[in-house]
Design a protein around this motif. Structure first.
Motif, PDB file in Angstrom:
ATOM      1  N   GLN A  18       0.831  -1.212   0.000  1.00  0.00           N
ATOM      2  CA  GLN A  18       0.000   0.000   0.000  1.00  0.00           C
ATOM      3  C   GLN A  18       0.871   1.271   0.000  1.00  0.00           C
ATOM      4  OE1 GLN A  18      -3.792   0.306   2.047  1.00  0.00           O
ATOM      5  NE2 GLN A  18      -3.051  -1.341   3.360  1.00  0.00           N
ATOM      6  N   ALA A  31       9.026  -8.501   3.217  1.00  0.00           N
ATOM      7  CA  ALA A  31       8.465  -8.740   1.883  1.00  0.00           C
ATOM      8  C   ALA A  31       9.406  -8.359   0.737  1.00  0.00           C
ATOM      9  CB  ALA A  31       7.139  -7.978   1.745  1.00  0.00           C
ATOM     10  N   PHE A  51       2.889  -4.709  -7.455  1.00  0.00           N
ATOM     11  CA  PHE A  51       2.079  -3.511  -7.673  1.00  0.00           C
ATOM     12  C   PHE A  51       1.932  -2.696  -6.394  1.00  0.00           C
ATOM     13  CE2 PHE A  51      -1.588  -5.061  -5.460  1.00  0.00           C
ATOM     14  CZ  PHE A  51      -1.471  -6.432  -5.558  1.00  0.00           C
ATOM     15  N   ALA A  53      -0.656  -0.851  -4.182  1.00  0.00           N
ATOM     16  CA  ALA A  53      -2.091  -1.080  -3.960  1.00  0.00           C
ATOM     17  C   ALA A  53      -2.810   0.224  -3.628  1.00  0.00           C
ATOM     18  CB  ALA A  53      -2.274  -2.134  -2.866  1.00  0.00           C
ATOM     19  N   VAL A 155       2.966 -16.054  -3.475  1.00  0.00           N
ATOM     20  CA  VAL A 155       2.715 -14.674  -3.047  1.00  0.00           C
ATOM     21  C   VAL A 155       3.628 -14.350  -1.853  1.00  0.00           C
ATOM     22  CG1 VAL A 155       0.972 -13.012  -2.308  1.00  0.00           C
ATOM     23  CG2 VAL A 155       0.324 -14.878  -3.825  1.00  0.00           C
ATOM     24  N   PRO A 156       4.751 -13.668  -2.099  1.00  0.00           N
ATOM     25  CA  PRO A 156       5.658 -13.341  -0.997  1.00  0.00           C
ATOM     26  C   PRO A 156       5.115 -12.179  -0.151  1.00  0.00           C
ATOM     27  CG  PRO A 156       6.568 -12.586  -3.115  1.00  0.00           C
ATOM     28  CD  PRO A 156       5.274 -13.265  -3.422  1.00  0.00           C
ATOM     29  N   VAL A 157       4.863 -12.455   1.119  1.00  0.00           N
ATOM     30  CA  VAL A 157       4.291 -11.456   2.041  1.00  0.00           C
ATOM     31  C   VAL A 157       4.875 -11.639   3.434  1.00  0.00           C
ATOM     32  CG1 VAL A 157       2.005 -11.083   0.971  1.00  0.00           C
ATOM     33  CG2 VAL A 157       2.368 -13.073   2.453  1.00  0.00           C
ATOM     34  N   GLY A 158       4.645 -10.649   4.291  1.00  0.00           N
ATOM     35  CA  GLY A 158       4.942 -10.792   5.714  1.00  0.00           C
ATOM     36  C   GLY A 158       3.829 -11.604   6.369  1.00  0.00           C
ATOM     37  N   GLN A 161      -0.053 -10.891   6.553  1.00  0.00           N
ATOM     38  CA  GLN A 161      -0.968 -11.055   5.416  1.00  0.00           C
ATOM     39  C   GLN A 161      -1.431 -12.495   5.220  1.00  0.00           C
ATOM     40  OE1 GLN A 161      -2.231  -8.477   3.690  1.00  0.00           O
ATOM     41  NE2 GLN A 161      -1.112  -7.259   5.197  1.00  0.00           N
ATOM     42  N   ALA A 195      12.376 -13.390   8.969  1.00  0.00           N
ATOM     43  CA  ALA A 195      11.792 -12.085   9.324  1.00  0.00           C
ATOM     44  C   ALA A 195      10.286 -12.086   9.073  1.00  0.00           C
ATOM     45  CB  ALA A 195      12.465 -10.977   8.511  1.00  0.00           C
ATOM     46  N   ARG A 197       7.826 -11.207  10.965  1.00  0.00           N
ATOM     47  CA  ARG A 197       7.123 -10.036  11.496  1.00  0.00           C
ATOM     48  C   ARG A 197       8.107  -9.179  12.287  1.00  0.00           C
ATOM     49  NH1 ARG A 197       1.280  -9.404  13.469  1.00  0.00           N
ATOM     50  NH2 ARG A 197       0.967 -11.251  12.203  1.00  0.00           N
ATOM     51  N   MET A 208       5.917  -3.388  13.357  1.00  0.00           N
ATOM     52  CA  MET A 208       6.405  -2.137  12.773  1.00  0.00           C
ATOM     53  C   MET A 208       5.450  -1.796  11.635  1.00  0.00           C
ATOM     54  SD  MET A 208      10.185  -1.220  11.244  1.00  0.00           S
ATOM     55  CE  MET A 208      11.037  -1.341  12.798  1.00  0.00           C
ATOM     56  N   LYS A 210       3.532   1.400   8.917  1.00  0.00           N
ATOM     57  CA  LYS A 210       3.509   2.755   8.352  1.00  0.00           C
ATOM     58  C   LYS A 210       2.517   3.621   9.096  1.00  0.00           C
ATOM     59  CE  LYS A 210       3.623   0.916   3.631  1.00  0.00           C
ATOM     60  NZ  LYS A 210       2.539  -0.025   3.406  1.00  0.00           N
TER      61      LYS A 210
HETATM   62  P1  TYM Z   1       1.389  -3.544   3.473  1.00  0.00           P
HETATM   63  O1  TYM Z   1       1.396  -2.393   2.524  1.00  0.00           O
HETATM   64  O2  TYM Z   1       0.923  -3.303   4.868  1.00  0.00           O
HETATM   65  O3  TYM Z   1       2.814  -4.202   3.566  1.00  0.00           O
HETATM   66  C1  TYM Z   1       3.559  -4.609   2.406  1.00  0.00           C
HETATM   67  C2  TYM Z   1       4.292  -5.909   2.721  1.00  0.00           C
HETATM   68  O4  TYM Z   1       5.148  -5.724   3.855  1.00  0.00           O
HETATM   69  C3  TYM Z   1       4.860  -6.729   4.836  1.00  0.00           C
HETATM   70  N1  TYM Z   1       5.026  -6.127   6.182  1.00  0.00           N
HETATM   71  C4  TYM Z   1       5.771  -6.661   7.152  1.00  0.00           C
HETATM   72  N2  TYM Z   1       6.514  -7.786   7.205  1.00  0.00           N
HETATM   73  C5  TYM Z   1       7.173  -8.035   8.367  1.00  0.00           C
HETATM   74  N3  TYM Z   1       7.127  -7.208   9.454  1.00  0.00           N
HETATM   75  C6  TYM Z   1       6.382  -6.074   9.437  1.00  0.00           C
HETATM   76  N4  TYM Z   1       6.351  -5.272  10.497  1.00  0.00           N
HETATM   77  C7  TYM Z   1       5.657  -5.760   8.249  1.00  0.00           C
HETATM   78  N5  TYM Z   1       4.841  -4.725   7.902  1.00  0.00           N
HETATM   79  C8  TYM Z   1       4.459  -4.980   6.623  1.00  0.00           C
HETATM   80  C9  TYM Z   1       3.402  -7.118   4.592  1.00  0.00           C
HETATM   81  O5  TYM Z   1       3.122  -8.404   5.095  1.00  0.00           O
HETATM   82  C10 TYM Z   1       3.328  -7.048   3.086  1.00  0.00           C
HETATM   83  O6  TYM Z   1       3.784  -8.257   2.506  1.00  0.00           O
HETATM   84  N6  TYM Z   1      -2.797  -5.875   2.079  1.00  0.00           N
HETATM   85  C11 TYM Z   1      -1.392  -5.705   1.776  1.00  0.00           C
HETATM   86  C12 TYM Z   1      -1.146  -5.175   0.372  1.00  0.00           C
HETATM   87  C13 TYM Z   1      -1.725  -6.017  -0.700  1.00  0.00           C
HETATM   88  C14 TYM Z   1      -1.277  -7.310  -1.102  1.00  0.00           C
HETATM   89  C15 TYM Z   1      -2.150  -7.697  -2.154  1.00  0.00           C
HETATM   90  C16 TYM Z   1      -0.244  -8.160  -0.681  1.00  0.00           C
HETATM   91  C17 TYM Z   1      -2.791  -5.682  -1.486  1.00  0.00           C
HETATM   92  N7  TYM Z   1      -3.046  -6.686  -2.332  1.00  0.00           N
HETATM   93  C18 TYM Z   1      -2.009  -8.931  -2.785  1.00  0.00           C
HETATM   94  C19 TYM Z   1      -0.106  -9.391  -1.326  1.00  0.00           C
HETATM   95  C20 TYM Z   1      -0.982  -9.756  -2.360  1.00  0.00           C
HETATM   96  C21 TYM Z   1      -0.811  -4.679   2.739  1.00  0.00           C
HETATM   97  O7  TYM Z   1      -1.507  -3.842   3.266  1.00  0.00           O
HETATM   98  O8  TYM Z   1       0.544  -4.741   2.840  1.00  0.00           O
END
Ligand code: TYM
Length: 345
Positions: A18, A31, A51, A53, A155-158, A161, A195, A197, A208, A210
């Motif tokens: 985002q 991520a 992308f 978002a 789908v690589p995410v934290g 998600q 990592a 979270r 952590m 935004k």
């Molecule tokens: P967003 O914008 O909050 O965060 C982007 C990516 O960073 C990871 N992340 C973290 N990982 C570890 N520790 C943290 N403190 C931390 N904060 C954020 C998130 O897990 C993410 O991978 N909903 C999603 C955006 C989104 C998305 C998607 C992701 C929209 N459509 C489709 C994957 C697939 C979001 O708000 O991420």
């Protein structure tokens, strides 16, 4: 009945972020660093889509000028961190209308009960559930569309998600079952074990983020070396020295977070960091961590500054990415429309 789609030849990697603030260390370690690694390991049949978002961002109120600016900044930050628009398809979601188009159909597949269980809606709406936007409630359906529209396999995410990705899988499976097709692909979340979270520097029980009002709670990718050193110096810890092994960090969330960051940055285990600093206080550990952070982030912020000097080039890269993304997304939407029974022109 729609014919089953041919199995994918390679991996399809899809993820989003985002544009609601600056990229921080949690985004990077949780991520983006993984996006770059996966992009760099793409095989000839693999594809990656990343992308910004912006459609998700407006589930909470945004200032239009700031949103435009943040979208461009995040795109530049992704490129600075190593996303190469020549190898990955990089775009902002709003330029690919198929995301929203598929989200509508999938909102007729998802069940109210499923969305009611989503913890992020509960966190973000807080006590004002009735005053939250409908978009905030259906946010995970759009997220499902984001990945299903490209038939993502990975789908690589934290870790935060994970629940949304599980929902995307459930939606894909129900859509296929309801319509008697094998069309949508339940994707696998890829969460970095080192990592999953990253926590706030002020509160080891919060992630952590935004949206944390305190800038002291996070390291931004654009922070100067001085700011990084100061934030680490002020990071909350406890009076105990560092333990000899990872188990000794149990019940010490702030200490655990800092050691985990150190481990993730060096690619070493938490145990080996504990062995190195065992018995020492944070006055020794923190400067070493700050040095490491400065050395890791400085090249990214230097590249980011250079990229931001040419905003037209960023916009052009996003427009090209969106055109490439639409080619694939439009095919899936057409297949979905056929499966549902919409009359074609
Ligand atoms: P967003 O914008 O909050 O965060 C982007 C990516 O960073 C990871 N992340 C973290 N990982 C570890 N520790 C943290 N403190 C931390 N904060 C954020 C998130 O897990 C993410 O991978 N909903 C999603 C955006 C989104 C998305 C998607 C992701 C929209 N459509 C489709 C994957 C697939 C979001 O708000 O991420």
């Amino acid at each position: 009945m729609t014919a089953p789609t041919a199995p994918l030849a390679g991996k399809r990697i899809v993820s989003g972020i985002q544009p609601t603030g600056q990229l921080h260390l949690g985004n990077w370690l949780g991520a983006i660093r993984n996006w770059v690694r996966m992009q760099d390991a793409l095989g000839p049949d693999d594809q990656a889509f990343f992308f910004i978002a912006d459609l998700h961002a407006i589930t909470l109120a945004q200032d239009p000028a700031e949103l435009r600016c943040s979208t461009r900044e995040i795109a530049a930050a992704l490129m600075a961190a190593g996303i190469d628009p020549a190898r990955s398809v990089l775009f902002n979601q709003a330029q690919v209308p198929e995301h929203a188009e598929l989200a509508w159909v999938l909102s007729c597949t998802a069940r109210m009960g499923w969305l009611n269980r989503m913890t992020q809606f509960k966190e973000k709406s807080g006590k004002d559930r009735e005053g939250a936007s409908v978009g905030l409630f259906t946010y995970p359906v759009l997220q499902a569309a984001d990945v299903l529209v490209y038939k993502a396999t990975h789908v690589p995410v934290g870790e935060d998600q994970k629940q949304h990705l599980e929902l995307a899988r459930d939606i894909a499976i129900k859509f296929n079952t309801d319509h008697g097709v094998e069309l949508l692909i339940p994707p696998d979340p890829i969460i970095p074990p080192e990592a999953p979270r990253i926590r706030s520097l002020r509160d080891g029980t919060a992630k952590m983020s935004k949206s944390d009002p305190s800038d002291q709670s996070r390291i931004n990718l654009t922070d100067t070396a001085d700011a990084i050193r100061q934030k680490i110096r002020r990071a909350k810890t406890d009076p105990e020295p560092l333990p000899e092994s990872a188990e000794g960090l149990a019940g010490r969330p702030e200490a655990q977070n800092l050691v985990q960051i150190f481990a993730a940055l060096t690619g070493r285990s938490v145990d080996s960091i504990c062995t190195e600093f065992a018995g020492q206080g944070f006055a020794r550990f923190k400067p070493a961590l700050a040095d490491l952070l400065v050395a890791s982030l400085e090249p990214i912020s230097a590249r980011l500054r250079a990229l931001l000097a040419e905003p037209q080039a960023i916009d052009a890269a996003l427009a090209t990415g969106a055109a490439r993304a639409r080619q694939l997304a439009a095919q899936t939407v057409a297949q979905v429309h056929e499966a549902v029974g919409f009359l074609k022109p």
